[in-house]
Every structure is written in C-alpha cells, then in structure tokens.
Design a protein around this motif. Structure first.
Motif, PDB file in Angstrom:
ATOM      1  N   UNK B  49      22.992 -15.015  35.782  1.00  0.00           N
ATOM      2  CA  UNK B  49      21.882 -14.218  35.269  1.00  0.00           C
ATOM      3  C   UNK B  49      21.570 -14.536  33.805  1.00  0.00           C
ATOM      4  N   UNK B  52      18.653 -17.501  33.343  1.00  0.00           N
ATOM      5  CA  UNK B  52      17.219 -17.220  33.160  1.00  0.00           C
ATOM      6  C   UNK B  52      17.007 -15.995  32.271  1.00  0.00           C
ATOM      7  N   UNK B  54      18.032 -13.032  32.335  1.00  0.00           N
ATOM      8  CA  UNK B  54      17.986 -11.645  32.811  1.00  0.00           C
ATOM      9  C   UNK B  54      19.076 -10.856  32.084  1.00  0.00           C
ATOM     10  N   UNK B  80      10.909 -18.930  32.805  1.00  0.00           N
ATOM     11  CA  UNK B  80      11.333 -18.293  34.051  1.00  0.00           C
ATOM     12  C   UNK B  80      10.501 -18.785  35.226  1.00  0.00           C
ATOM     13  N   UNK B  81       9.264 -19.168  34.951  1.00  0.00           N
ATOM     14  CA  UNK B  81       8.430 -19.690  36.039  1.00  0.00           C
ATOM     15  C   UNK B  81       9.029 -20.957  36.630  1.00  0.00           C
ATOM     16  N   UNK B  85      14.739 -17.599  41.242  1.00  0.00           N
ATOM     17  CA  UNK B  85      15.980 -16.860  41.452  1.00  0.00           C
ATOM     18  C   UNK B  85      15.909 -16.037  42.732  1.00  0.00           C
ATOM     19  N   UNK B  87      18.063 -13.063  44.852  1.00  0.00           N
ATOM     20  CA  UNK B  87      19.044 -12.015  44.563  1.00  0.00           C
ATOM     21  C   UNK B  87      19.812 -11.599  45.817  1.00  0.00           C
ATOM     22  N   UNK B  91      15.252  -7.952  46.808  1.00  0.00           N
ATOM     23  CA  UNK B  91      14.240  -7.516  45.841  1.00  0.00           C
ATOM     24  C   UNK B  91      12.845  -7.996  46.175  1.00  0.00           C
ATOM     25  N   UNK B  92      12.509  -7.957  47.471  1.00  0.00           N
ATOM     26  CA  UNK B  92      11.112  -8.213  47.821  1.00  0.00           C
ATOM     27  C   UNK B  92      10.307  -6.996  47.377  1.00  0.00           C
ATOM     28  N   UNK B  93       9.009  -7.184  47.181  1.00  0.00           N
ATOM     29  CA  UNK B  93       8.175  -6.081  46.692  1.00  0.00           C
ATOM     30  C   UNK B  93       7.673  -5.265  47.884  1.00  0.00           C
ATOM     31  N   UNK B  94       8.147  -4.031  48.030  1.00  0.00           N
ATOM     32  CA  UNK B  94       7.854  -3.272  49.241  1.00  0.00           C
ATOM     33  C   UNK B  94       6.389  -2.860  49.382  1.00  0.00           C
ATOM     34  N   UNK B 153       9.187 -17.043  48.085  1.00  0.00           N
ATOM     35  CA  UNK B 153       8.452 -16.432  46.969  1.00  0.00           C
ATOM     36  C   UNK B 153       8.806 -17.156  45.666  1.00  0.00           C
ATOM     37  N   UNK B 154      10.099 -17.461  45.505  1.00  0.00           N
ATOM     38  CA  UNK B 154      10.523 -18.191  44.304  1.00  0.00           C
ATOM     39  C   UNK B 154       9.977 -19.617  44.320  1.00  0.00           C
ATOM     40  N   UNK B 157       6.429 -20.786  42.986  1.00  0.00           N
ATOM     41  CA  UNK B 157       6.164 -21.048  41.568  1.00  0.00           C
ATOM     42  C   UNK B 157       6.517 -22.495  41.196  1.00  0.00           C
TER      43      UNK B 157
END
Lengths: 195, 244
Positions: B49, B52, B54, B80-81, B85, B87, B91-94, B153-154, B157
């Motif tokens: 962590x 990047x 975090x 970060x782009x 990363x 996890x 941590x998908x966006x609900x 998703x990662x 980018x």
C-alpha cells in the motif's frame, strides 16, 4: 422560505461536514465549535440573535426577513452537517482507497464515489431534518415577517376566524411536508436500484 | 537499472508507536512478477500500500519510473493512474453498474469518450467472462465475479504495474481458481505485477521472484525455486514449514 432554507442549509451543511473531516486542525476546530454552539442554542434564541445582531454588524441595510432566513439556514446547516458527516463516515474506507487507486482526483473521489453512497444512506434522516426545518420556519412569525404562521395571525386577527385560518395554515404545512416526504420516497426508490 | 518500474529506498512506516516497516529497499522491474509472502502482521500489505501511497511512508522513498512519488509536493493522482490496485475486499462501487465501475475513471481522468470507454470496457469484460453482467449492479455478482470486475476496472486505466493485495483471501474456496487464473494470464502477458498472497502454489508457479517479509523487513528474496526448496533464513524456514 422553507425551500430556500432547506436548499441553502443542505449546501452549507455539506461544506461544514467536509470541514469537520478536514485534515487541517484549525478548520476542524472552527467547524466543531460552529456545530456545537448552534445545536446547543434554542432556535428561537438564535433567531433573536440574528435579528438583533445582523443589521448592526453589516454595513448595508438588511431586512428582517433576510436576517431570519440566514438564521434558519445556519441553524439547519448544523444539524444537516452532522447527518452528512455520519453518512460519509459510514461509507467503507475501501471505497475511498479503490477510488484513489484508480487515479481519480480528490473531487471526483468524493463526488462520484463517496457522495452518491452517502446520500443513499442518509436520505431518511435527511428527510426528517427537512421536515423539522420547514416546521421550524413557523417561528419566524414571532418577528412578524412574511411567512405562513404570520399569515395565519394576520388573517385570524382581521377576520376573527382563528380556528378556520389555523386549520388552513396547518393544512398547508402538512401538504408541504407530505409532498416532500413523497418526493424523498421516490428518490429513495431510485437509489435502491442498485440493491 | 533502467528498467525499474518501482524502487523503494529504506521504506519505514509506523502506525503510532508500532513499527510496521523497518526499512525496505527493493526494486520491481518491467515485466517482472513478484510475490510477497510472509506471516500476517509482518508488513506485506502495508508495503504494497506504500507503493501507490495509500499509506504515506513515515520515512524512506518510493520511486516510480525514477520519479520520487513519496515526495509531498507531488500530485500522486497521475501516478496512481499508472499503478493499478486490486484489494482483498474487491471494493467495487456498489452504486454503479458493472460497466460504469470500469468506465468511471477512464472517462473522468483519461478523458476518453463514453463510447470509447464502454467499448474498451466490454472487451475487458469479455476477457474475464463477465460481458453478460455489464448492466447489472455489483450486488448481483459473486465474490469471484466482483474480484474479476475489480481487476478489469484497474486495467481500464492502462496501468504499467498491477498491485494485488491478497486478492483471493476473501473468496470462497471454489472461486479462488477463477481469479488466480486471470492474474496468472495477466502476469504471463508481460504485465509488471506485485502480489501479496497466501497462495503458495500459485506464487511458486507464476512468480519470477519471491520476497519474504516478516517483522517489517525483507528476510529473504530470490527465485521461487530457491525460496521454496532451499530457504536460508530461519524465519523463512519456519514460515514455510508451517504452511507447506
């Protein structure tokens, strides 16, 4: 008056909530004090303060109505900011981390990832607060500024129909609040799509 | 070395009085697949962590393509782009559909058009067998599917390096394989990869190098064969004897 208060109070509330979570200690302390003082004082006392102080403090003319509306906005913002803060803190820290790890700007992390989830969580509590804000505006009648309960007083004393005009004023408050809560219900249902 | 993607110099991280990382210096090279193993609480995830930012290192430096990204004045966002990363908890966006999860950052930060982003996202979804879920919300996905989503998703980018933080630890056993397969595929395609994992067989199979971290330091590193067949450090030997 209610609508202005609810809108401006929400926007100010968001700003205060963000300030309370700021990394800067000074900003945090200022916003903490703001919330504590405003929550700690009765609304009517605050209205008197603003009504008396505001015209004296400001270099330009300010109407009673404006002073009172500002007082309402400030009052609502303190409560709303606490609801929003709780909502933001309820979003999993992993959501912040994932959004940041994708290289989103801090503004986008908040606006596109965190805030939509916050709103969904706090909608019922927010609706409560909106309703009590709307009802709270009746306090403005103390200062005899143009507002629903003032209207009721005016009409009642002119016509001597106290009970009738009271019923009408009550019905209008009720209509406003029922409409609001229906609106929130619709919004809630829309946000529940993702469940 | 010119092909270093990430380099850390004497990385130190304290949480209050607790020293989690006590000076870690290493490099990750282009195309390299590195697995980080070690006991829980030894600092593996914290190290990852830090790469990047975090976690902000207490001291020491992190370089990405020779830029010191641990420098406070740097805008970490653009770096970060380039560092994807994944996890442990997905941590998908609900609140976003599967497709919107993937296109969010490319549209906002890579400034590509919605149509282009969606086309790319659909291809990525196809590559992990999720194309029929594009318009679903993550709630409808299994853990394994969520993790596959978070991987693409990662990737959307176009990162230069991928970090995996125990990507299969929160999965039901029957879903571990589908996720590991995708990571292995990615690693073989030449993506620079750093994985914190407890899946020893997997680490052994896909890695070019194993780093063993315990008590906040690198106790031992080397090729999988060396680490798994003839470890030298006593703590590595103890750790491996417990789990193998």
């Amino acid at each position: 008056m209610s609508i202005v208060t609810v809108f401006a109070g929400t926007i100010l509330g968001i700003i205060i909530a963000l300030m309370r979570m700021s990394r800067n200690k000074l900003i945090r302390i200022i916003s903490d004090v703001y919330v504590e003082v405003i929550r700690g004082l009765p609304a009517l006392v605050q209205l008197y303060f603003f009504w008396l102080l505001f015209p004296k403090m400001l270099p330009f003319e300010i109407s009673d109505t404006t002073s009172i509306v500002v007082a309402f906005i400030v009052n609502a913002s303190a409560y709303i900011s606490e609801i929003i803060r709780a909502g933001i803190e309820a979003v999993d820290i992993g959501q912040w981390e994932a959004a940041r790890s994708l290289g989103l700007s801090e503004a986008n992390v908040f606006l596109k990832v965190i805030f939509p989830q916050t709103i969904k969580n706090i909608l019922p509590a927010l609706c409560n607060e909106f309703i009590s804000t709307i009802k709270g505006t009746s306090l403005a009648s103390v200062f005899f500024i143009n507002e629903l309960t003032t209207g009721y007083k005016t009409v009642a004393s002119a016509t001597f129909l106290a009970l009738e005009s009271l019923c009408i004023a009550g019905a209008i408050y009720l209509m406003l609040n029922v409409a609001l809560s229906k609106l929130v219900k619709i919004l809630e249902r829309k946000l529940k799509e993702s469940d | 070395m010119t092909d270093e993607v990430i380099r850390t110099e004497n990385l130190i991280k304290n949480f209050g009085k607790l020293e989690v990382l006590k000076g870690i210096s290493t490099s990750i090279h282009k195309g390299e697949v590195v697995s980080i193993i070690g006991p829980s609480g030894g600092g593996k995830s914290t190290f990852l962590r830090c790469l990047n930012l975090l976690e902000k290192p207490t001291a020491g430096k992190v370089y990405f393509n020779d830029t010191d990204i641990s420098d406070k004045s740097i805008n970490i966002q653009q770096y970060r782009q380039k560092i994807g990363m994944v996890f442990q908890n997905f941590n998908v966006f609900p609140h976003l559909t599967v497709l919107d999860n993937i296109t969010l950052s490319p549209i906002l930060e890579r400034k590509i058009s919605k149509a282009e982003a969606e086309k790319e996202a659909m291809e990525l979804l196809k590559s992990v067998g999720l194309e029929d879920k594009a318009y679903e919300y993550p709630k409808k996905l299994s853990g394994g599917q969520k993790q596959r989503l978070s991987i693409v998703r990662a990737l959307a980018m176009h990162p230069e390096v991928m970090l995996f933080d125990e990507p299969t630890s929160a999965l039901d056993p029957e879903m571990v394989k589908e996720v590991l397969q995708i990571i292995a595929q990615l690693a073989k395609s030449g993506m620079t990869t750093v994985i914190v994992t407890h899946e020893m067989a997997f680490a052994r199979e896909v890695s070019d190098r194993i780093i063993f971290i315990s008590d906040g330091v690198i106790k031992e590193e080397g090729s999988p064969n060396v680490i798994f067949t003839s470890p030298k450090d006593p703590s590595t030997i103890r750790f491996l004897s417990k789990i193998l």
